[in-house]
Design a protein around this motif. Sequence first.
Motif: not given
Length: 124
Positions: A91-99, A71-74, A29-32, A53-56
């Motif tokens: 096991a979960f991994m939550i990634l943030y994909l937004g800019k 993210l952790r608080e939410s 579900k963008y951006p997650l 969260v990507p370093k790039r």
Amino acid sequence: MNYRFPKKERLCSQKNIEQLFAEGKSVSKYPLKLIYLASSLPENVPIQVGVTVPKRTFKKAVIRNRIKRLLRESYRLHKPLYFNTLETPYAFMILYLGKEIPSFDEIHSRMAQLLEAFKNKEGL
């Protein structure tokens, strides 16, 4: 389940993280994006969660850490609403994909949609 997010619920094992990215399924579900895997966890907890969260995209560590805290608080606030009756450990991994840097309200609403999509996909 309560609103706490103790250390034993954090995904820290490098072996579990590698297995999660290799064999896990995902929901977005963008951006997650949520990558999950039903697995036997070493701790006696129903879910272990990691956030990234990507370093790039975000060069400054201060900004990356701020987004990870959001993210952790939410997740912590939504956890009792969605995972009270969970029988299989995940096991979960939550990634943030937004800019751009998000607000808490945006993250909070998207996290609810993301966890709802996970429940619907897994049939929980």
